[in-house]
Design an enzyme around this catalytic site. Structure first.
Site, PDB file in Angstrom:
ATOM      1  N   ASP A 104       0.803  -1.229   0.000  1.00  0.00           N
ATOM      2  CA  ASP A 104       0.000   0.000   0.000  1.00  0.00           C
ATOM      3  C   ASP A 104       0.836   1.279   0.000  1.00  0.00           C
ATOM      4  O   ASP A 104       0.291   2.375   0.048  1.00  0.00           O
ATOM      5  CB  ASP A 104      -0.962  -0.001   1.202  1.00  0.00           C
ATOM      6  CG  ASP A 104      -0.235  -0.112   2.535  1.00  0.00           C
ATOM      7  OD1 ASP A 104       0.986   0.127   2.589  1.00  0.00           O
ATOM      8  OD2 ASP A 104      -0.904  -0.436   3.537  1.00  0.00           O
TER       9      ASP A 104
ATOM     10  N   TYR B 267      10.262   4.105   1.213  1.00  0.00           N
ATOM     11  CA  TYR B 267      11.259   3.166   1.749  1.00  0.00           C
ATOM     12  C   TYR B 267      12.637   3.339   1.097  1.00  0.00           C
ATOM     13  O   TYR B 267      13.626   2.831   1.625  1.00  0.00           O
ATOM     14  CB  TYR B 267      10.770   1.716   1.608  1.00  0.00           C
ATOM     15  CG  TYR B 267       9.751   1.363   2.664  1.00  0.00           C
ATOM     16  CD1 TYR B 267      10.125   0.765   3.863  1.00  0.00           C
ATOM     17  CD2 TYR B 267       8.407   1.659   2.493  1.00  0.00           C
ATOM     18  CE1 TYR B 267       9.199   0.468   4.847  1.00  0.00           C
ATOM     19  CE2 TYR B 267       7.473   1.367   3.466  1.00  0.00           C
ATOM     20  CZ  TYR B 267       7.873   0.769   4.641  1.00  0.00           C
ATOM     21  OH  TYR B 267       6.953   0.479   5.623  1.00  0.00           O
TER      22      TYR B 267
HETATM   23  P1  NAD Z   1      -0.002  -8.088  13.443  1.00  0.00           P
HETATM   24  O1  NAD Z   1       1.095  -8.797  14.127  1.00  0.00           O
HETATM   25  O2  NAD Z   1      -0.811  -7.071  14.175  1.00  0.00           O
HETATM   26  O3  NAD Z   1      -1.041  -9.150  12.854  1.00  0.00           O
HETATM   27  C1  NAD Z   1      -0.656 -10.286  12.161  1.00  0.00           C
HETATM   28  C2  NAD Z   1      -1.539 -11.460  12.559  1.00  0.00           C
HETATM   29  O4  NAD Z   1      -1.102 -12.591  11.805  1.00  0.00           O
HETATM   30  C3  NAD Z   1      -1.439 -11.849  14.046  1.00  0.00           C
HETATM   31  O5  NAD Z   1      -2.722 -11.902  14.609  1.00  0.00           O
HETATM   32  C4  NAD Z   1      -0.775 -13.223  14.001  1.00  0.00           C
HETATM   33  O6  NAD Z   1      -1.209 -14.083  15.021  1.00  0.00           O
HETATM   34  C5  NAD Z   1      -1.194 -13.734  12.648  1.00  0.00           C
HETATM   35  N1  NAD Z   1      -0.373 -14.793  12.081  1.00  0.00           N
HETATM   36  C6  NAD Z   1       0.964 -14.944  12.172  1.00  0.00           C
HETATM   37  N2  NAD Z   1       1.348 -16.031  11.486  1.00  0.00           N
HETATM   38  C7  NAD Z   1       0.229 -16.587  10.942  1.00  0.00           C
HETATM   39  C8  NAD Z   1      -0.033 -17.716  10.111  1.00  0.00           C
HETATM   40  N3  NAD Z   1       0.953 -18.508   9.708  1.00  0.00           N
HETATM   41  N4  NAD Z   1      -1.302 -17.965   9.749  1.00  0.00           N
HETATM   42  C9  NAD Z   1      -2.295 -17.173  10.162  1.00  0.00           C
HETATM   43  N5  NAD Z   1      -2.130 -16.090  10.945  1.00  0.00           N
HETATM   44  C10 NAD Z   1      -0.878 -15.793  11.320  1.00  0.00           C
HETATM   45  O7  NAD Z   1       0.631  -7.411  12.157  1.00  0.00           O
HETATM   46  P2  NAD Z   1       0.157  -6.112  11.366  1.00  0.00           P
HETATM   47  O8  NAD Z   1       0.998  -4.966  11.798  1.00  0.00           O
HETATM   48  O9  NAD Z   1      -1.296  -5.970  11.422  1.00  0.00           O
HETATM   49  O10 NAD Z   1       0.615  -6.496   9.913  1.00  0.00           O
HETATM   50  C11 NAD Z   1       0.167  -7.692   9.302  1.00  0.00           C
HETATM   51  C12 NAD Z   1       0.996  -8.024   8.096  1.00  0.00           C
HETATM   52  O11 NAD Z   1       0.713  -7.130   7.035  1.00  0.00           O
HETATM   53  C13 NAD Z   1       2.503  -7.921   8.319  1.00  0.00           C
HETATM   54  O12 NAD Z   1       3.158  -8.901   7.549  1.00  0.00           O
HETATM   55  C14 NAD Z   1       2.823  -6.557   7.786  1.00  0.00           C
HETATM   56  O13 NAD Z   1       4.167  -6.449   7.437  1.00  0.00           O
HETATM   57  C15 NAD Z   1       1.925  -6.552   6.597  1.00  0.00           C
HETATM   58  N6  NAD Z   1       1.618  -5.261   5.997  1.00  0.00           N
HETATM   59  C16 NAD Z   1       1.979  -5.126   4.712  1.00  0.00           C
HETATM   60  C17 NAD Z   1       1.688  -3.986   4.045  1.00  0.00           C
HETATM   61  C18 NAD Z   1       2.150  -3.854   2.642  1.00  0.00           C
HETATM   62  O14 NAD Z   1       2.287  -2.773   2.161  1.00  0.00           O
HETATM   63  N7  NAD Z   1       2.443  -4.953   1.937  1.00  0.00           N
HETATM   64  C19 NAD Z   1       1.006  -2.950   4.695  1.00  0.00           C
HETATM   65  C20 NAD Z   1       0.651  -3.123   6.027  1.00  0.00           C
HETATM   66  C21 NAD Z   1       0.942  -4.309   6.669  1.00  0.00           C
HETATM   67  C1  G6P Z   2       3.427   0.709   4.959  1.00  0.00           C
HETATM   68  C2  G6P Z   2       4.205  -0.355   4.236  1.00  0.00           C
HETATM   69  C3  G6P Z   2       3.979  -1.696   4.839  1.00  0.00           C
HETATM   70  C4  G6P Z   2       4.226  -1.673   6.332  1.00  0.00           C
HETATM   71  C5  G6P Z   2       3.274  -0.653   6.906  1.00  0.00           C
HETATM   72  C6  G6P Z   2       3.258  -0.509   8.390  1.00  0.00           C
HETATM   73  O1  G6P Z   2       2.092   0.623   4.668  1.00  0.00           O
HETATM   74  O2  G6P Z   2       3.905  -0.395   2.883  1.00  0.00           O
HETATM   75  O3  G6P Z   2       4.720  -2.656   4.159  1.00  0.00           O
HETATM   76  O4  G6P Z   2       4.018  -2.927   6.889  1.00  0.00           O
HETATM   77  O5  G6P Z   2       3.586   0.593   6.356  1.00  0.00           O
HETATM   78  O6  G6P Z   2       4.450  -0.132   8.935  1.00  0.00           O
HETATM   79  P1  G6P Z   2       4.479   0.156  10.492  1.00  0.00           P
HETATM   80  O7  G6P Z   2       5.899   0.406  10.762  1.00  0.00           O
HETATM   81  O8  G6P Z   2       3.573   1.327  10.720  1.00  0.00           O
HETATM   82  O9  G6P Z   2       3.977  -1.105  11.149  1.00  0.00           O
HETATM   83 MN    MN Z   3       4.560  -2.304   1.910  1.00  0.00          MN
END
Ligand code: NAD
Ligand code: G6P
Ligand code: MN
Length: 468
Positions: A171, A268
């Site tokens: 995102d 980033y």
């Molecule tokens: P979080 O730790 O709050 O939530 C992640 C959840 O995944 C937890 O509830 C955990 O128990 C669960 N989990 C872990 N391993 C699992 C598995 N094998 N199967 C099912 N559930 C599992 O994390 P968050 O801050 O909400 O972020 C979630 C994910 O999204 C992270 O990987 C983060 O890096 C990613 N993210 C990516 C983007 C992006 O731009 N691509 C943006 C925002 C968040």
């Molecule tokens: C952005 C990035 C993600 C990252 C998120 C949260 O949206 O694209 O890949 O996981 O920020 O970052 P933060 O440090 O706030 O958990």
């Molecule tokens: Mn990202």
């Protein structure tokens, strides 16, 4: 109209409540019959699940909702799996960020040594999850946000070749557009972007007006350069304190645009181009992890717990009736097949992609896709983040063209590192693991790499695979 079934993997994610809200807001354009949350941590997921029960009961007529840790229950009868898992949880994110700081290196969720350590856990977890989903739902779309997305995408490309319904997204690029386009009175939905890079390491090179075809990126960049001081003051004024990570990041980002004013970079890129500056934002005792725990995680879970304790939202300060009604009518007024979700960008971006798929609308969307000539002077196997047209059967990439020398050098270095890491994970090779960490621009020294790897192995315990 078809009604869809969706599973959110990582149901306990801090991003799930906003996604649930967005699904309620978009129920006319993306009608659902079933939503399931799936997580491996039942207690964490229950916080979000109990909130979801309240929200869907009050705002989504006829929807079947549940939350589970059972794979069959989660993955049978689904059209979409929306993935946001965090392998090792926030607890191990803490080590990903803190350990490199012990050796004077940046610790970050997805960049540098911390991102590599996260990749070591995330790749096997994602491979297993995709296999599990495919066992029950061979034709479902799997749309993944889980990080480090560049490394996950390199691994899923190798493990699931030909799976056209498995897509990794981020995102951050749309968020960058949301930050800058309002400066010239425009918004993201008005443009078809041209972008290239690896995930969390890329550049917008053109922003084409959907109506006129005109590229407004030069106008936007000139505006930023010409009004630099006032925009800088405005961005600075948005910073609410030393823990306001994203507002601080965008101030640095603005300065990066001034230094390289010919394209619009991903935020980033700061970690690679300004390592001393980004390093200085944190300390070995205090990193972004601490801010997320005290900030987003605390706020989101407090909100969920309050709503589930109340047992309802209607008639309380959480009432969404007006917001949903406004959204539903504005969607009807638009009278178009696809909709820009216009909510918090995380859920919005994902749902926009889903809408383009279900409507076979071929909307331009940034996703990770195999290069194969998109940028002919980069490795054809590189998993580029680039614009694809999202249709019902596949995502069709658009060509970008040759990449300039500066960006080419940066990306080739990073891709070598990411490829070596995935090799190391799949082959259990400690040599390739050391090569990956040493190759990384933010580590850059084999002695340091050895120490960081040893500390990660100790801190991760059973979550760290065997390398030999
Ligand atoms: P979080 O730790 O709050 O939530 C992640 C959840 O995944 C937890 O509830 C955990 O128990 C669960 N989990 C872990 N391993 C699992 C598995 N094998 N199967 C099912 N559930 C599992 O994390 P968050 O801050 O909400 O972020 C979630 C994910 O999204 C992270 O990987 C983060 O890096 C990613 N993210 C990516 C983007 C992006 O731009 N691509 C943006 C925002 C968040
Ligand atoms: C952005 C990035 C993600 C990252 C998120 C949260 O949206 O694209 O890949 O996981 O920020 O970052 P933060 O440090 O706030 O958990
Ligand atoms: Mn990202």
């Amino acid at each position: 109209m078809k009604r869809y079934s969706v599973v959110i993997c990582g149901g306990g994610s801090t991003y799930t409540p906003d996604m649930i809200e967005l699904l309620c807001l978009l129920q006319d354009s993306f009608p659902l019959r079933k939503v399931t949350l799936y997580d491996i941590d039942a207690d964490r997921q229950a916080i979000v699940g109990r909130f979801g029960e309240v929200m869907f009961r009050e705002y989504y007529e006829g929807l079947e909702f549940s939350y589970t840790t059972d794979k069959a229950e989660a993955f049978e009868d689904i059209d979409f799996a929306l993935v946001q898992i965090r392998a090792g949880g926030m607890g191990l994110r803490n080590f990903d960020e803190k350990i490199p700081y012990r050796y004077g290196r940046i610790g970050q969720e997805t960049c540098g040594a911390g991102g590599l350590a996260y990749g070591v856990r995330s790749v096997p977890a994602m491979i297993q999850l995709v296999k599990d989903i495919r066992q029950y739902a061979p034709d479902a779309w799997i749309i993944n946000y889980a990080n480090p997305a560049a490394i996950v995408a390199e691994a899923t490309k190798r493990m699931f070749p030909g799976d056209k319904r498995l897509v990794n997204i981020c995102d951050m690029p749309p968020d960058v557009l949301n930050h800058y386009l309002p400066l010239i009175g425009r918004k993201r939905s008005e443009f078809r972007p041209v972008y290239f890079g690896l995930n969390h390491y890329g550049w917008f090179t053109r922003l084409l007006d959907r109506k006129t075809g005109e590229d407004v990126l030069p106008e936007l960049l000139s505006y930023i350069v010409d009004n630099y001081e006032s925009i800088h003051a405005e961005f600075k004024g948005r910073i609410r304190g030393p823990e306001d990570h994203w507002a601080i990041t965008f101030l640095d980002h603005l300065e990066m645009i001034r230094d390289f004013p010919y394209s619009l970079p991903n935020s980033y890129n700061l970690y690679y181009l300004y390592p001393d500056r980004t390093y200085a934002h944190y300390t070995p005792e205090h990193t972004r992890y601490d801010e997320v725990i005290a900030g987003r995680e605390h706020d989101v879970f407090t909100w969920c717990n309050e709503i589930s304790a109340l047992g309802h939202m209607k008639g309380t300060k959480y009432d969404l009736t007006d917001k949903i009604a406004a959204k539903r009518s504005s969607i009807r007024d638009l009278g178009v097949e696809t909709v820009y979700a216009d909510n918090d960008v995380h859920a919005a971006y994902l749902v926009e992609l889903v809408l383009s798929i279900v409507n076979n609308a071929y909307e331009p969307t940034l996703v990770m896709t195999e290069n194969n000539g998109i940028c002919p002077n980069l490795d054809p196997g590189m998993m580029l983040e680039a614009t694809c047209l999202a249709g019902a059967q596949e995502l069709m990439p658009l060509a970008v063209g040759e990449v300039p020398a500066f960006e080419k050098g940066l990306l080739e270095n990073q891709y070598a590192c990411e490829k070596l890491l995935v090799d190391a994970i799949l082959e259990h090779s400690d040599l390739k693991l050391l090569q990956a960490f040493t190759e990384n621009r933010l580590v850059g020294d084999a002695d340091v790499a050895k120490k960081i790897i040893a500390d990660f192995k100790a801190a991760n315990g059973n979550e760290w695979p065997e390398f030999c």
